[in-house]
Write a protein that holds these residues in place. Structure first.
Motif, PDB file in Angstrom:
ATOM      1  N   GLU A 133      35.667  -5.943  18.099  1.00  0.00           N
ATOM      2  CA  GLU A 133      36.802  -5.389  18.448  1.00  0.00           C
ATOM      3  C   GLU A 133      38.104  -6.251  18.589  1.00  0.00           C
ATOM      4  OE1 GLU A 133      37.329  -1.931  17.938  1.00  0.00           O
ATOM      5  OE2 GLU A 133      35.258  -1.791  17.442  1.00  0.00           O
ATOM      6  N   PRO A 134      39.127  -5.902  17.981  1.00  0.00           N
ATOM      7  CA  PRO A 134      40.199  -6.958  18.311  1.00  0.00           C
ATOM      8  C   PRO A 134      40.850  -6.587  19.593  1.00  0.00           C
ATOM      9  CG  PRO A 134      40.975  -5.293  16.669  1.00  0.00           C
ATOM     10  CD  PRO A 134      39.427  -5.062  16.913  1.00  0.00           C
ATOM     11  N   THR A 135      41.472  -7.820  20.192  1.00  0.00           N
ATOM     12  CA  THR A 135      42.030  -7.439  21.697  1.00  0.00           C
ATOM     13  C   THR A 135      43.595  -6.916  21.075  1.00  0.00           C
ATOM     14  OG1 THR A 135      43.081  -9.782  21.268  1.00  0.00           O
ATOM     15  CG2 THR A 135      40.961  -9.493  22.483  1.00  0.00           C
ATOM     16  N   THR A 136      44.207  -6.660  22.309  1.00  0.00           N
ATOM     17  CA  THR A 136      45.450  -6.035  21.975  1.00  0.00           C
ATOM     18  C   THR A 136      46.322  -7.191  21.256  1.00  0.00           C
ATOM     19  OG1 THR A 136      45.199  -4.597  23.949  1.00  0.00           O
ATOM     20  CG2 THR A 136      47.485  -5.009  23.033  1.00  0.00           C
ATOM     21  N   GLU A 137      46.294  -8.271  21.801  1.00  0.00           N
ATOM     22  CA  GLU A 137      46.842  -9.420  21.359  1.00  0.00           C
ATOM     23  C   GLU A 137      46.859  -9.595  19.832  1.00  0.00           C
ATOM     24  OE1 GLU A 137      45.158 -10.091  24.007  1.00  0.00           O
ATOM     25  OE2 GLU A 137      46.817  -9.581  25.478  1.00  0.00           O
ATOM     26  N   GLU A 138      45.505  -9.638  19.341  1.00  0.00           N
ATOM     27  CA  GLU A 138      45.314  -9.834  17.867  1.00  0.00           C
ATOM     28  C   GLU A 138      45.671  -8.720  17.273  1.00  0.00           C
ATOM     29  OE1 GLU A 138      40.896 -12.386  18.661  1.00  0.00           O
ATOM     30  OE2 GLU A 138      40.912 -10.054  18.540  1.00  0.00           O
ATOM     31  N   ALA A 139      45.573  -7.389  17.762  1.00  0.00           N
ATOM     32  CA  ALA A 139      46.046  -6.110  16.828  1.00  0.00           C
ATOM     33  C   ALA A 139      47.649  -6.358  16.813  1.00  0.00           C
ATOM     34  CB  ALA A 139      45.626  -4.990  17.826  1.00  0.00           C
ATOM     35  N   LEU A 140      48.338  -6.838  17.728  1.00  0.00           N
ATOM     36  CA  LEU A 140      49.745  -7.067  17.764  1.00  0.00           C
ATOM     37  C   LEU A 140      50.152  -8.156  16.918  1.00  0.00           C
ATOM     38  CD1 LEU A 140      52.651  -6.335  18.858  1.00  0.00           C
ATOM     39  CD2 LEU A 140      52.151  -7.798  20.568  1.00  0.00           C
ATOM     40  N   ALA A 141      49.407  -9.344  16.646  1.00  0.00           N
ATOM     41  CA  ALA A 141      49.580 -10.443  15.671  1.00  0.00           C
ATOM     42  C   ALA A 141      49.221  -9.878  14.475  1.00  0.00           C
ATOM     43  CB  ALA A 141      48.788 -11.500  15.992  1.00  0.00           C
ATOM     44  N   ASP A 142      48.315  -9.040  14.109  1.00  0.00           N
ATOM     45  CA  ASP A 142      48.048  -8.523  12.855  1.00  0.00           C
ATOM     46  C   ASP A 142      49.151  -7.416  12.287  1.00  0.00           C
ATOM     47  OD1 ASP A 142      46.371  -8.166  10.305  1.00  0.00           O
ATOM     48  OD2 ASP A 142      46.070  -6.168  11.211  1.00  0.00           O
ATOM     49  N   LEU A 143      49.513  -6.678  13.213  1.00  0.00           N
ATOM     50  CA  LEU A 143      50.572  -5.613  12.875  1.00  0.00           C
ATOM     51  C   LEU A 143      52.014  -6.549  12.686  1.00  0.00           C
ATOM     52  CD1 LEU A 143      51.325  -2.729  13.080  1.00  0.00           C
ATOM     53  CD2 LEU A 143      52.039  -2.988  15.363  1.00  0.00           C
ATOM     54  N   LYS A 144      52.336  -7.640  13.150  1.00  0.00           N
ATOM     55  CA  LYS A 144      53.520  -8.388  12.829  1.00  0.00           C
ATOM     56  C   LYS A 144      53.316  -8.994  11.652  1.00  0.00           C
ATOM     57  CE  LYS A 144      54.855  -9.216  17.729  1.00  0.00           C
ATOM     58  NZ  LYS A 144      55.016 -10.459  18.790  1.00  0.00           N
ATOM     59  N   ARG A 145      52.002  -9.532  11.487  1.00  0.00           N
ATOM     60  CA  ARG A 145      51.927 -10.181  10.069  1.00  0.00           C
ATOM     61  C   ARG A 145      52.149  -9.109   8.876  1.00  0.00           C
ATOM     62  NH1 ARG A 145      48.480  -9.745   6.615  1.00  0.00           N
ATOM     63  NH2 ARG A 145      46.918  -8.542   7.755  1.00  0.00           N
ATOM     64  N   ARG A 146      51.621  -7.923   8.999  1.00  0.00           N
ATOM     65  CA  ARG A 146      51.669  -6.818   7.961  1.00  0.00           C
ATOM     66  C   ARG A 146      52.992  -6.573   7.917  1.00  0.00           C
ATOM     67  NH1 ARG A 146      47.777  -2.317   9.497  1.00  0.00           N
ATOM     68  NH2 ARG A 146      48.611  -1.604   7.596  1.00  0.00           N
TER      69      ARG A 146
END
Length: 175
Positions: free
Chosen positions: A116-129
């Motif tokens: 499961e992605p961490t909150t930081e990873e999910a936030l980085a993915d959201l920013k990238r998208r």
């Protein structure tokens, strides 16, 4: 992880090889005795009866050791393999575990599901998208609000599981 579980592959492999060699030696010796008894003119039944008493427990014990250590060595080797992880494999494994409770004890879905992605990873993915143009501003803000509202990875996981259950129930009712 304990010492025994870390070294289970080596231990079970050594036991497997030693028990296999001993089993081959015992069976070879018993075969030699049987052949020499037959060559001397003794009836096959009496030769086998004389061999069964001392050697049958030894053969049975060695056979059990070979089978058990072989299974443990195989399982330990399989656990060390680099298994591809994907949502599809994880979902399929979870369905198999739900359908067949015997398989559930092996925890296969944990091995094939991606972490499961961490909150930081999910936030980085959201920013990238958002930067790549996959999301418009409204969708980005909506997803960002949902992500910020969840305080931990457990909350994100609980939300995903809730969505999966809702998806399954809507798929099940539409069939």
């Amino acid at each position: 992880m304990g010492w025994l579980s870390r070294h289970s592959l080596a231990i079970s492999s050594i036991v497997f090889l030693a028990a296999s060699v001993l089993l081959a030696v015992v069976l070879g010796y018993a075969g030699l005795v049987a052949v020499s008894g037959l060559a001397a003119g003794t009836a096959l039944a009496s030769v086998l009866t004389e061999l069964a008493v001392p050697y049958l427990p030894i053969v049975a014990l060695l056979l059990v050791l070979v089978v058990v250590s072989g299974v443990v060595a195989t399982w330990s080797a399989l656990r060390r393999l680099s298994i591809p992880k994907s949502e599809r494999f994880g979902t399929a494994a979870e369905r198999i575990e739900q359908r067949y409770p015997v398989v559930d004890g092996f925890g296969i879905s944990e091995f094939v599901s991606p972490p499961e992605p961490t909150t930081e990873e999910a936030l980085a993915d959201l920013k990238r998208r958002y930067v790549d143009g996959e999301l418009d501003e409204a969708a980005f803000e909506h997803k960002l609000d949902r992500l910020v509202a969840t305080e931990s990875v457990d909350d994100v996981r609980a939300e995903r599981e809730r969505r999966a259950v809702l998806d399954e129930s809507s798929n099940g009712s539409s069939r």
